[in-house]
Design a protein around this motif. Structure first.
Motif, PDB file in Angstrom:
ATOM      1  N   GLU A 141      -8.984  18.832 -11.608  1.00  0.00           N
ATOM      2  CA  GLU A 141      -7.839  18.928 -10.699  1.00  0.00           C
ATOM      3  C   GLU A 141      -8.156  18.271  -9.358  1.00  0.00           C
ATOM      4  O   GLU A 141      -7.283  17.631  -8.749  1.00  0.00           O
ATOM      5  N   GLN A 142      -9.379  18.399  -8.890  1.00  0.00           N
ATOM      6  CA  GLN A 142      -9.769  17.732  -7.647  1.00  0.00           C
ATOM      7  C   GLN A 142      -9.692  16.221  -7.792  1.00  0.00           C
ATOM      8  O   GLN A 142      -9.296  15.515  -6.861  1.00  0.00           O
ATOM      9  N   LEU A 143     -10.060  15.710  -8.951  1.00  0.00           N
ATOM     10  CA  LEU A 143      -9.964  14.270  -9.189  1.00  0.00           C
ATOM     11  C   LEU A 143      -8.521  13.796  -9.133  1.00  0.00           C
ATOM     12  O   LEU A 143      -8.216  12.738  -8.568  1.00  0.00           O
ATOM     13  N   LEU A 144      -7.617  14.580  -9.726  1.00  0.00           N
ATOM     14  CA  LEU A 144      -6.195  14.207  -9.715  1.00  0.00           C
ATOM     15  C   LEU A 144      -5.627  14.235  -8.296  1.00  0.00           C
ATOM     16  O   LEU A 144      -4.935  13.297  -7.870  1.00  0.00           O
ATOM     17  N   ILE A 145      -5.907  15.320  -7.561  1.00  0.00           N
ATOM     18  CA  ILE A 145      -5.427  15.417  -6.176  1.00  0.00           C
ATOM     19  C   ILE A 145      -6.096  14.351  -5.317  1.00  0.00           C
ATOM     20  O   ILE A 145      -5.463  13.738  -4.447  1.00  0.00           O
ATOM     21  N   GLY A 146      -7.385  14.108  -5.567  1.00  0.00           N
ATOM     22  CA  GLY A 146      -8.093  13.086  -4.797  1.00  0.00           C
ATOM     23  C   GLY A 146      -7.511  11.708  -5.007  1.00  0.00           C
ATOM     24  O   GLY A 146      -7.409  10.910  -4.069  1.00  0.00           O
ATOM     25  N   ASP A 147      -7.117  11.385  -6.244  1.00  0.00           N
ATOM     26  CA  ASP A 147      -6.508  10.090  -6.527  1.00  0.00           C
ATOM     27  C   ASP A 147      -5.178   9.951  -5.784  1.00  0.00           C
ATOM     28  O   ASP A 147      -4.888   8.905  -5.195  1.00  0.00           O
ATOM     29  N   LEU A 148      -4.368  11.021  -5.806  1.00  0.00           N
ATOM     30  CA  LEU A 148      -3.091  11.000  -5.093  1.00  0.00           C
ATOM     31  C   LEU A 148      -3.311  10.849  -3.593  1.00  0.00           C
ATOM     32  O   LEU A 148      -2.683  10.007  -2.937  1.00  0.00           O
ATOM     33  N   MET A 149      -4.233  11.652  -3.018  1.00  0.00           N
ATOM     34  CA  MET A 149      -4.434  11.633  -1.575  1.00  0.00           C
ATOM     35  C   MET A 149      -5.138  10.359  -1.123  1.00  0.00           C
ATOM     36  O   MET A 149      -4.994   9.948   0.036  1.00  0.00           O
ATOM     37  N   GLY A 150      -5.895   9.720  -2.011  1.00  0.00           N
ATOM     38  CA  GLY A 150      -6.467   8.420  -1.661  1.00  0.00           C
ATOM     39  C   GLY A 150      -5.381   7.404  -1.377  1.00  0.00           C
ATOM     40  O   GLY A 150      -5.480   6.601  -0.435  1.00  0.00           O
ATOM     41  N   LYS A 151      -4.316   7.432  -2.175  1.00  0.00           N
ATOM     42  CA  LYS A 151      -3.177   6.538  -1.949  1.00  0.00           C
ATOM     43  C   LYS A 151      -2.425   6.922  -0.667  1.00  0.00           C
ATOM     44  O   LYS A 151      -1.966   6.055   0.081  1.00  0.00           O
ATOM     45  N   VAL A 152      -2.325   8.239  -0.416  1.00  0.00           N
ATOM     46  CA  VAL A 152      -1.654   8.704   0.798  1.00  0.00           C
ATOM     47  C   VAL A 152      -2.436   8.261   2.036  1.00  0.00           C
ATOM     48  O   VAL A 152      -1.854   7.825   3.034  1.00  0.00           O
ATOM     49  N   LEU A 153      -3.763   8.368   1.986  1.00  0.00           N
ATOM     50  CA  LEU A 153      -4.585   7.954   3.123  1.00  0.00           C
ATOM     51  C   LEU A 153      -4.495   6.448   3.356  1.00  0.00           C
ATOM     52  O   LEU A 153      -4.582   5.987   4.498  1.00  0.00           O
ATOM     53  N   ALA A 154      -4.331   5.681   2.291  1.00  0.00           N
ATOM     54  CA  ALA A 154      -4.134   4.237   2.447  1.00  0.00           C
ATOM     55  C   ALA A 154      -2.842   3.963   3.211  1.00  0.00           C
ATOM     56  O   ALA A 154      -2.763   3.029   4.026  1.00  0.00           O
ATOM     57  N   ASP A 155      -1.823   4.786   2.976  1.00  0.00           N
ATOM     58  CA  ASP A 155      -0.570   4.646   3.716  1.00  0.00           C
ATOM     59  C   ASP A 155      -0.739   5.060   5.179  1.00  0.00           C
ATOM     60  O   ASP A 155      -0.021   4.576   6.055  1.00  0.00           O
ATOM     61  N   LEU A 156      -1.688   5.959   5.441  1.00  0.00           N
ATOM     62  CA  LEU A 156      -1.990   6.328   6.827  1.00  0.00           C
ATOM     63  C   LEU A 156      -2.543   5.116   7.567  1.00  0.00           C
ATOM     64  O   LEU A 156      -2.200   4.870   8.728  1.00  0.00           O
ATOM     65  N   ASN A 203       7.018   8.679  -0.865  1.00  0.00           N
ATOM     66  CA  ASN A 203       7.053   7.699  -1.956  1.00  0.00           C
ATOM     67  C   ASN A 203       5.900   7.908  -2.933  1.00  0.00           C
ATOM     68  O   ASN A 203       6.071   7.771  -4.153  1.00  0.00           O
ATOM     69  N   GLN A 204       4.725   8.237  -2.419  1.00  0.00           N
ATOM     70  CA  GLN A 204       3.580   8.491  -3.296  1.00  0.00           C
ATOM     71  C   GLN A 204       3.808   9.741  -4.152  1.00  0.00           C
ATOM     72  O   GLN A 204       3.455   9.765  -5.341  1.00  0.00           O
ATOM     73  N   LEU A 205       4.402  10.777  -3.567  1.00  0.00           N
ATOM     74  CA  LEU A 205       4.702  11.984  -4.346  1.00  0.00           C
ATOM     75  C   LEU A 205       5.727  11.679  -5.431  1.00  0.00           C
ATOM     76  O   LEU A 205       5.612  12.149  -6.574  1.00  0.00           O
ATOM     77  N   LEU A 206       6.730  10.913  -5.081  1.00  0.00           N
ATOM     78  CA  LEU A 206       7.763  10.549  -6.048  1.00  0.00           C
ATOM     79  C   LEU A 206       7.158   9.777  -7.225  1.00  0.00           C
ATOM     80  O   LEU A 206       7.478  10.040  -8.390  1.00  0.00           O
ATOM     81  N   ALA A 207       6.239   8.848  -6.926  1.00  0.00           N
ATOM     82  CA  ALA A 207       5.647   8.034  -7.985  1.00  0.00           C
ATOM     83  C   ALA A 207       4.678   8.835  -8.849  1.00  0.00           C
ATOM     84  O   ALA A 207       4.605   8.623 -10.066  1.00  0.00           O
ATOM     85  N   SER A 208       3.942   9.776  -8.245  1.00  0.00           N
ATOM     86  CA  SER A 208       2.922  10.524  -8.986  1.00  0.00           C
ATOM     87  C   SER A 208       3.485  11.735  -9.715  1.00  0.00           C
ATOM     88  O   SER A 208       3.079  12.046 -10.836  1.00  0.00           O
TER      89      SER A 208
END
Length: 304
Positions: A127-142, A45-50
């Motif tokens: 690019e690290q900031l963009l990936i970090g923002d995405l993965m921060g949301k993914v880790l919240a789902d963890l 879902n996070q990938l779909l939204a981002s």
């Protein structure tokens, strides 16, 4: 000692080291499978939204191994999202291919996200900031996925690209690993997740000990315990009042005869022992009760 198990159908032999048993109990694996299945759906879902394209994340396998074994299995160049998890802030890791990161960044910036269209290289700071923002949301789902098992509280620390240079924990530390297949549009890649095993296994064991019996079963067990306690308390036991023991040689015992005098060495002012079996419970002085001898308790042993 290292042995090779019989090869499963359609697969190579599996090496098992008895010095370092790294095997998940079936019940634990099932609970983790449910949690990680939830995590994979949230990740999609996070990938779909981002990325704003179709995305699917599928859990493929769960295992427990040594950290060294896991880190050695990763490609020489990859994307590693390092995080801190649990109350003790132990290291965790989310890993996926480096070119996948570049493709995701392209999607997030409005590009077509064609795989392999950008030469593989380290992510820039932006690019690290963009990936970090995405993965921060993914880790919240963890955190959400594991909320019924343990407090993961994953916090992103940094992004690295060379597994051999990442000394996150001791080589022999047990870790839980999960493998995922990520499908973005028509491009499929493999990703992995690593979490410290110690805290998760402790939480899973505590979860097993949680009361699962009905109120009726609990009440029945309580009544049975009360009946057992009452039966023990009402059971008769033999109580003796005795003088202090004395050492004596076997030859003296063998030659005892009627009229021999055995000195007891027990002072007349010293109380006698009140015993059950071989355990001294109290002390008493000699006395009488009507026409019978009796012992008057003058001292009770503590913690008896």
């Amino acid at each position: 000692m290292t042995v090779r198990s019989s090869p499963p159908a359609g697969g190579p032999p599996v090496v098992y080291d008895f010095r370092r048993p790294m095997t998940l109990a079936r019940e634990h694996a099932r609970v983790l499978e449910v949690a990680l299945g939830t995590f994979s759906r949230q990740w999609a879902n996070q990938l779909l939204a981002s990325l704003r394209v179709s995305a699917q994340v599928t859990l493929e396998s769960i295992a427990m191994c040594a950290y060294e074994e896991y880190i050695s299995s990763l490609p020489a160049r990859t994307t590693m999202v390092v995080c801190a998890v649990g109350p003790n802030r132990r290291p965790g890791l989310v890993q996926f291919p480096l070119d996948t990161s570049l493709t995701w960044v392209d999607h997030m910036l409005g590009g077509r996200g064609v795989p392999d269209s950008v030469p593989e290289r380290d992510l820039t700071e932006m690019e690290q900031l963009l990936i970090g923002d995405l993965m921060g949301k993914v880790l919240a789902d963890l955190d959400y996925a594991f909320s019924g098992i343990a407090a993961v509280d994953a916090e992103l620390r940094r992004i690295q690209h060379t597994p051999q240079l990442l000394q996150a924990t001791a080589a022999s530390t047990a870790v839980i690993t999960a493998t995922f297949t990520i499908l973005v549009e028509d491009h499929s890649v493999t990703a992995t997740l690593m979490l410290p095993a110690e805290g998760l296994l402790a939480s899973l064991r505590e979860r097993e000990s949680v009361e699962t019996r009905s109120a009726e079963e609990v009440e029945t067990e309580r009544m049975q315990r009360e009946l057992l306690d009452r039966a023990v308390q009402q059971s008769p036991v033999e109580v003796a009042v005795r003088l202090g023991p004395i050492p004596i040689h076997p030859r003296e015992v063998v030659h005892l005869s009627v009229g021999d005098l055995v000195p007891l060495h027990h002072p007349s002012a010293l109380p006698l022992d009140v015993v059950v079996g071989d355990r001294v419970l109290a002390q008493a002085v000699a006395g009488t009760n009507g026409s019978r001898l009796a012992g008057l308790v003058v001292n009770v042993k503590e913690n008896s």
